[in-house]
Every structure is written in structure tokens, then in C-alpha cells.
Design an enzyme around this catalytic site. Structure first.
Site, PDB file in Angstrom:
ATOM      1  N   GLU A 155      25.797  31.760  38.441  1.00 47.51           N
ATOM      2  CA  GLU A 155      25.739  33.098  37.589  1.00 47.51           C
ATOM      3  C   GLU A 155      26.973  32.850  36.486  1.00 47.51           C
ATOM      4  OE1 GLU A 155      27.992  36.203  39.325  1.00 47.51           O
ATOM      5  OE2 GLU A 155      26.677  37.581  39.035  1.00 47.51           O
ATOM      6  N   ASN A 195      22.986  40.863  33.385  1.00 52.69           N
ATOM      7  CA  ASN A 195      23.535  39.750  33.913  1.00 52.69           C
ATOM      8  C   ASN A 195      22.149  38.860  34.344  1.00 52.69           C
ATOM      9  OD1 ASN A 195      24.602  37.697  35.597  1.00 52.69           O
ATOM     10  ND2 ASN A 195      25.943  39.191  36.704  1.00 52.69           N
ATOM     11  N   LYS A 244      19.619  40.683  37.096  1.00 51.90           N
ATOM     12  CA  LYS A 244      20.377  40.985  38.370  1.00 51.90           C
ATOM     13  C   LYS A 244      20.106  42.282  38.882  1.00 51.90           C
ATOM     14  CE  LYS A 244      24.879  40.519  40.582  1.00 51.90           C
ATOM     15  NZ  LYS A 244      26.338  39.908  40.262  1.00 51.90           N
ATOM     16  N   GLU A 259      31.413  44.850  36.856  1.00 50.64           N
ATOM     17  CA  GLU A 259      30.167  44.556  36.318  1.00 50.64           C
ATOM     18  C   GLU A 259      29.200  45.783  35.872  1.00 50.64           C
ATOM     19  OE1 GLU A 259      27.279  41.407  37.957  1.00 50.64           O
ATOM     20  OE2 GLU A 259      28.791  40.983  39.368  1.00 50.64           O
ATOM     21  N   CYS A 277      24.174  36.206  42.325  1.00 53.88           N
ATOM     22  CA  CYS A 277      25.165  36.558  43.347  1.00 53.88           C
ATOM     23  C   CYS A 277      25.159  37.829  44.421  1.00 53.88           C
ATOM     24  CB  CYS A 277      26.269  36.909  42.521  1.00 53.88           C
ATOM     25  SG  CYS A 277      27.901  36.965  43.234  1.00 53.88           S
ATOM     26  N   ASN A 335      29.306  33.886  41.628  1.00 54.30           N
ATOM     27  CA  ASN A 335      30.818  34.066  41.078  1.00 54.30           C
ATOM     28  C   ASN A 335      31.410  34.966  42.594  1.00 54.30           C
ATOM     29  OD1 ASN A 335      31.798  32.954  38.295  1.00 54.30           O
ATOM     30  ND2 ASN A 335      29.660  33.626  38.234  1.00 54.30           N
TER      31      ASN A 335
HETATM   32  N1  CDV Z   1      29.516  38.475  41.278  1.00 50.06           N
HETATM   33  C1  CDV Z   1      29.051  39.026  42.333  1.00 50.06           C
HETATM   34  O1  CDV Z   1      28.029  39.703  42.468  1.00 50.06           O
HETATM   35  N2  CDV Z   1      29.980  39.116  43.111  1.00 50.06           N
HETATM   36  C2  CDV Z   1      29.792  40.178  44.612  1.00 50.06           C
HETATM   37  C3  CDV Z   1      30.950  40.719  44.983  1.00 50.06           C
HETATM   38  C4  CDV Z   1      32.278  39.946  45.353  1.00 50.06           C
HETATM   39  C5  CDV Z   1      31.511  42.004  43.932  1.00 50.06           C
HETATM   40  C6  CDV Z   1      29.570  38.914  45.446  1.00 50.06           C
HETATM   41  O2  CDV Z   1      28.620  39.497  46.270  1.00 50.06           O
HETATM   42  O3  CDV Z   1      29.943  37.937  45.532  1.00 50.06           O
END
Ligand code: CDV
Length: 302
Positions: A47, A110, A127, A145, A171, A196
Site C-alpha cells: 500500500e 487510497n 480501499k 487516513e 491493508c 502499512n
Molecule cells: N494502513 C492501514 O490500513 N493500517 C491499519 C491500522 C493499523 C490503522 C491496519 O489494519 O494495519
């Protein structure tokens, strides 16, 4: 005849804010070359692979914020990556911050793009599960985000590329059963995920030792319960002062991790995936057409 595809999860070490796009694209091309050298024909990058994970900061200046977004994909700076895909005959998925100019307004997503082995964009995913908040919250790790990205508006599309049915996720999506369920009901054989994930969360230090377990658990369950191959790539290591977990992996429809990154740096893991395993696992436990009862689920839920 057995259908197989060699998958690659291309983990990235940190992308510091000081890194230029051409520098990052050079790293990505190198990773793609390593994947192709190992025989892979489909790869996944993290990501927000082109930049640092900027939602860890409160950025008020629009000009400074815009620097992290792609106004088009590909563009002059990212085209060399697509040229490399064509040269190496390998498809890939990559996450980035997308900006869509809508009249005077800017829409921000995203996003993950899927590129085929001809170096052509097959489609985009935006996303769906956008975590965090719009403003920093007391006692909570800053994760903005929801300030910088609108929730995805493209659903859970599945793309036909290079003879494969491929779905994408980003993610936080990987933690939600809906992601795999929707992609697989839409016919996905392979789900490519970029992430991430901070190692430490101020709001739940007592869960710190479970970060990697909670990374793999939903992906293994998602793969198993939906009889799908999963390949997931992390951005890992100490990025602009924040530690990100690694654990990039390839997971079979049996739920087993078949390849696992061991570093917090740029690393490629590959696995020769037997797509016939999807049908085998379906026969054993998850014959959707035969046993699912969506009419009844609806009645109970409403
Ligand atoms: N980039 C993400 O979506 N991170 C989320 C959390 C840590 C906010 C995750 O589920 O990893």
C-alpha cells in the site's frame, strides 16, 4: 491440466520522505526483476508504495499534501515500472495515493492498480475500509487516513488478467471477512494485498506482541474460508521514525503460509501456486453453490 502461477510478494523496506519518485520506482523495478528472475509472473507491492506512509502526520498545507498523490497512473515517473513489467513479462499490483480532479474539487483515494504482463493497467481498486480519524485523538496513535482518503467507490472488482481472476485489497481491508467473501463471490482466484501496519499502537500497548499474529490470522482465515490464494506485501522497518511490521507472505487456500519474508527490508518471496487447490478445498469443505444459504442469512440478519 493443472493451472499454476508463480506469485511474488515484494516487500519494501521503509520509503523515507526524502526519497524521490524516480528513486522509489528504481527500487520497485529492482524488486520486479528479482521476482521475474525467480520465475514469478504476478507480483504485489505494498500500500502507498511510492511514498512514505504520510497519514501518520497532520498536514494542513494542501501543496505539501498534494506531493504524495498521483494525479494520473501511470505518469512519466511511474511509466518505467510498467515498461519493466512488459519487458519481464510479469503483472503486478501497486498501492498509491490517487487524486481525481473533479471540476474545482479534488477527490482523494487510497488506491491499488493492477497491471498486466503487457504493462497495461487492467483496473483500479479503491480501499473500502479506511481506518483512523480525521483529527488526532488523545491517547491514540496518529493515523489520519480518514482525513486524506474518501472510502472506496468501486466495490470489490475482480479482473481477468493473463488468464487469472485477480482481486485486490489494501491493508485494513485484510482484517474484514467481507473483503475475501465479496472478492471470491465475484470469482477471485487470487487476492493481492498491500499494507502499512505500525508495530506499536498507543491505544493498545498490551496487544503489541500480537501484531504479527493479527496480521496473518485474518489473511489465513480469509484464504481458507474462501478457498483463494493470497499474496500480501508489507512496507516494513523504521519509516520516518515509525516502525512498520513486515511479515509479507503467500498463503494457500488451505490457510497455510507457503512463503514468508524474514527481514524488514526490500525482500521478494515467491511461491508456485497450484490453482487446482482451490477446487480441492472447495470440494472438501466450501462448495459455495451447494451449501451456502444466502436467502436464509438475509432473513436472519434483517
Ligand atoms: N494502513 C492501514 O490500513 N493500517 C491499519 C491500522 C493499523 C490503522 C491496519 O489494519 O494495519
Amino acid at each position: 491440466m493443472t493451472r499454476r502461477v508463480k506469485l511474488a510478494a515484494c516487500q519494501m523496506g521503509p520509503v523515507q520522505s526524502s526519497a524521490s519518485r524516480p528513486e522509489v520506482v528504481g527500487r520497485l523495478i529492482h524488486l520486479l526483476e528479482r521476482a521475474a528472475k525467480d520465475g514469478a509472473t504476478l507480483a504485489v507491492f505494498p500500500e502507498l508504495a511510492l511514498t512514505t506512509f504520510f497519514p501518520r502526520w497532520e498536514i494542513d498545507n494542501e501543496t505539501k499534501l498534494d506531493v504524495f498523490y498521483e494525479a494520473s497512473f501511470p505518469n512519466a515517473e511511474t511509466q518505467p515500472l510498467l515498461d519493466a513489467a512488459r519487458r519481464l513479462r510479469i503483472g503486478f499490483a501497486i498501492g498509491f495515493a490517487e487524486m481525481v480532479q473533479d471540476g474545482a474539487a479534488k477527490q482523494r483515494f487510497n488506491t491499488m492498480a493492477l497491471v498486466d504482463a503487457e504493462g497495461q493497467v487492467a483496473g483500479l481498486y479503491r480501499k473500502m475500509h479506511v481506518p483512523g480519524s480525521e483529527m488526532p485523538e488523545p491517547g491514540v496513535t496518529v493515523h489520519l487516513e480518514r482525513r486524506y482518503f474518501a472510502p472506496g467507490n468501486l466495490g470489490f472488482p475482480v479482473f481477468d488478467i493473463d488468464g487469472l481472476r485477480v482481486g485486490l485489497a489494501l491493508c485494513n481491508d485484510r482484517r474484514w471477512p467481507e473483503t475475501y467473501r465479496m472478492l471470491c463471490l465475484n470469482g477471485a482466484e487470487i487476492v493481492l494485498i498491500g499494507y502499512n501496519t505500525p508495530l506499536l499502537l498507543d491505544e493498545a500497548p498490551q496487544l503489541a506482541h500480537l501484531r504479527m499474529f493479527h496480521n496473518h490470522l485474518p489473511m489465513q482465515a480469509g484464504a481458507y474460508q474462501n478457498t483463494v490464494w493470497v499474496a500480501a506485501a508489507a512496507k516494513a522497518g523504521l519509516e520516518d521514525g515509525q516502525a512498520l511490521i513486515g511479515g509479507s507472505c503467500i498463503i494457500a487456500p488451505t490457510g497455510e503460509i507457503t512463503a514468508l519474508a524474514t527481514s524488514l527490508a526490500d525482500e521478494v518471496v515467491t511461491y508456485d501456486a497450484d490453482l487446482g487447490l482451490i477446487e480441492t478445498c472447495r470440494r472438501v469443505n466450501f462448495d459455495f453453490a451447494r451449501y451456502r444459504r444466502p436467502d436464509q442469512y438475509r432473513r436472519i440478519c434483517e
